[in-house]
Enzyme design. Structure first.
Site, mmCIF file in Angstrom:
data_model
loop_
_atom_site.group_PDB
_atom_site.id
_atom_site.type_symbol
_atom_site.label_atom_id
_atom_site.label_comp_id
_atom_site.label_asym_id
_atom_site.label_seq_id
_atom_site.Cartn_x
_atom_site.Cartn_y
_atom_site.Cartn_z
ATOM 1 N N ASN A 1 -20.531 14.475 -23.641
ATOM 2 C CA ASN A 1 -20.544 13.147 -24.856
ATOM 3 C C ASN A 1 -21.919 13.473 -25.180
ATOM 4 O OD1 ASN A 1 -17.726 13.020 -23.688
ATOM 5 N ND2 ASN A 1 -18.695 11.856 -21.941
ATOM 6 N N HIS B 1 -8.335 4.631 -21.837
ATOM 7 C CA HIS B 1 -9.395 4.771 -20.596
ATOM 8 C C HIS B 1 -8.977 4.630 -19.258
ATOM 9 C CE1 HIS B 1 -13.019 5.215 -18.512
ATOM 10 N NE2 HIS B 1 -12.868 7.166 -19.110
ATOM 11 N N GLU C 1 -8.804 1.552 -27.454
ATOM 12 C CA GLU C 1 -9.792 2.384 -27.804
ATOM 13 C C GLU C 1 -10.243 2.593 -29.278
ATOM 14 O OE1 GLU C 1 -10.792 6.181 -25.520
ATOM 15 O OE2 GLU C 1 -9.284 5.568 -23.466
ATOM 16 N N SER D 1 -10.015 9.000 -26.279
ATOM 17 C CA SER D 1 -11.319 10.306 -25.902
ATOM 18 C C SER D 1 -10.484 11.716 -24.908
ATOM 19 C CB SER D 1 -11.647 9.556 -24.951
ATOM 20 O OG SER D 1 -11.096 9.518 -23.496
ATOM 21 N N ASP E 1 -12.520 -0.685 -27.599
ATOM 22 C CA ASP E 1 -13.768 0.279 -27.439
ATOM 23 C C ASP E 1 -14.383 1.194 -27.680
ATOM 24 O OD1 ASP E 1 -14.940 1.624 -25.382
ATOM 25 O OD2 ASP E 1 -13.093 1.841 -23.231
ATOM 26 N N HIS F 1 -16.841 6.747 -27.810
ATOM 27 C CA HIS F 1 -16.534 7.569 -28.712
ATOM 28 C C HIS F 1 -16.748 7.608 -30.135
ATOM 29 C CE1 HIS F 1 -15.293 9.943 -24.839
ATOM 30 N NE2 HIS F 1 -14.553 8.688 -24.915
ATOM 31 N N LYS G 1 -23.438 7.526 -23.811
ATOM 32 C CA LYS G 1 -22.297 8.811 -25.032
ATOM 33 C C LYS G 1 -23.497 9.004 -26.289
ATOM 34 C CE LYS G 1 -18.776 8.638 -22.684
ATOM 35 N NZ LYS G 1 -17.364 7.623 -22.635
#
Ligand SMILES: *Cc1c(COP(=O)(O)O)cnc(C)c1O
Length: 382
Positions: free
Chosen positions: A48, A132, A175, A179, A204, A207, A238
């Site tokens: 990541n 997640h 998210e 992910s 969130d 990423h 990340k």
């Protein structure tokens, strides 16, 4: 030892039979575009470290932290929060264009702390089915009712919101960039629904931050909805190459978190060297836009080429590119085949994905060279 844990032997044997057993891996090199794993040097498509900053952060901290402290030895609520934590929180708030930011020990701790502190008895949470584990666990720790909507399905979410008028408060949590599938959440539609049904919004950006949007603030910036998101969480582990998590939003939100989020005040503040790494990583991500441009270009090229070769990359539109394989066994075969070609790609199997939906998950990084991308594509030719 007593025989009371003997049942675990049967459980582990069952993992092995189902091809679900995970060897305990030890990386012998630093994290980077090339990693030494189990005695082999592999080009790394399983990290990541999207901006290639992990190794840079490591170098920077030698200099920045040598004369300073190590562990924080106290909760931030006692005196674990040092001057460097203060600098990092201010940097995050400035970068994210929020009133305030608050650090947590990890991204996981952020989610399990934030969700139960803003929802409780009489409230309802709407959660994407592919969220997640840390978001799921945050929902589980809340006394609120949790309703799961189908992945990215705005119609299903609308239906659930429509039937939610008896609850005190509503929270939609998702998210921003998923992910496993590498797709974006429909944030514009979600924000509209939040407005219409008076629901709080939490995203969130684990990423998304550092990679997406003109200034790298994430998918909310890319999709132009930052002002409609009430609560943004992210991780420093990340794209920013360090460790730790954060929540950002209004002054009142952060003040409330300081008083209510249990993973904040019952856990030791981030170690100072990690804070210094995160400061370095975030500043580098801001100052060097070529990093996010490079990772996005690499992934676009690879996704296009994989599709031309006949591979199914699913919903991906980002630096995370799943290659859908199906059966766990076949995914393991491909992982081993890639390893033989000196390429590391993790096979994602149940329980991380549903049965029969195993995949190879490619993660791209600004640290990859064009030659590494070509080497990857070459080994996906059949
Ligand atoms: C990785 C991840 C986290 C956890 O972050 P850590 O800093 O690794 O604990 C939270 N949310 C999502 C979506 C993630 O992918």
């Amino acid at each position: 030892m007593t025989p009371r844990l003997d049942w675990l032997d049967d459980e582990v044997a069952a993992l092995q039979r189902g091809q679900l057993y995970r060897p305990l891996r030890t990386r012998e090199s630093v994290q980077g575009a090339i990693v030494d794993l189990d005695g082999r040097s592999l080009v790394n498509f399983g990290s990541n470290d999207y901006l290639g900053l992990a190794v840079e952060c490591g170098k920077a901290v030698d200099v920045a932290v040598a004369p300073r402290g190590g562990g924080s030895a106290a909760s931030p609520a006692i005196h674990g929060r040092g001057a460097c934590h203060d600098r990092l929180e201010r940097l995050i708030a400035e970068f994210e264009q929020c009133e305030r930011a608050l650090l947590f020990p990890t991204g996981y701790a952020t989610n399990v702390g934030v969700i139960p502190s803003i929802t409780g008895h009489g409230d309802v949470i709407f959660s994407d089915t592919l969220n997640h584990a840390s978001l799921i666990d945050g929902c589980r720790l809340s006394a609120a009712k949790v309703l799961i909507y189908r992945h990215g399905d705005v119609d299903h979410l609308t239906e659930l919101l429509r039937a939610s008028s008896t609850y005190r408060r509503r929270l939609i949590v998702t998210e921003s960039l998923f992910s496993m599938d590498g797709d974006f959440a429909p944030l514009a539609e979600i924000c509209e629904l939040a407005e219409r049904f008076d629901a709080m919004t939490m995203i969130d950006e684990a990423h998304g931050s550092g990679v997406w949007g003109q200034h790298g603030r994430g998918v909310a910036e890319l999709l132009g909805v930052e002002q409609s998101i009430d609560i943004r969480v992210g991780t420093l582990s990340k794209a920013f190459g360090a460790g730790g998590g954060f929540v950002c939003g209004s002054e009142a939100l952060v003040t409330w978190m300081r008083h209510r989020a249990r993973s904040y005040f019952f856990s030791t503040a981030m170690p100072e060297p990690v804070v210094e790494m995160a400061i370095f990583g975030m500043k580098a991500a801001i100052a060097e836009p070529w990093r996010r441009e490079t990772v996005i270009a690499h992934s676009q090229l690879a996704r296009q080429q994989l599709q031309l070769l006949g591979w199914d990359t699913g919903l991906s539109t980002s630096q995370i590119v799943p290659v859908h394989i199906g059966e766990s066994e076949r995914a393991m075969e491909w992982m081993n085949r890639l390893t033989a070609a000196n390429i590391f790609v993790p096979a994602i199997r149940p329980p991380s994905v549903p049965d029969g939906r195993a995949l190879l998950r490619l993660s791209f990084s600004a640290a990859h060279t064009p030659e590494m991308i070509q080497q990857l594509l070459e080994s996906f030719r059949v």
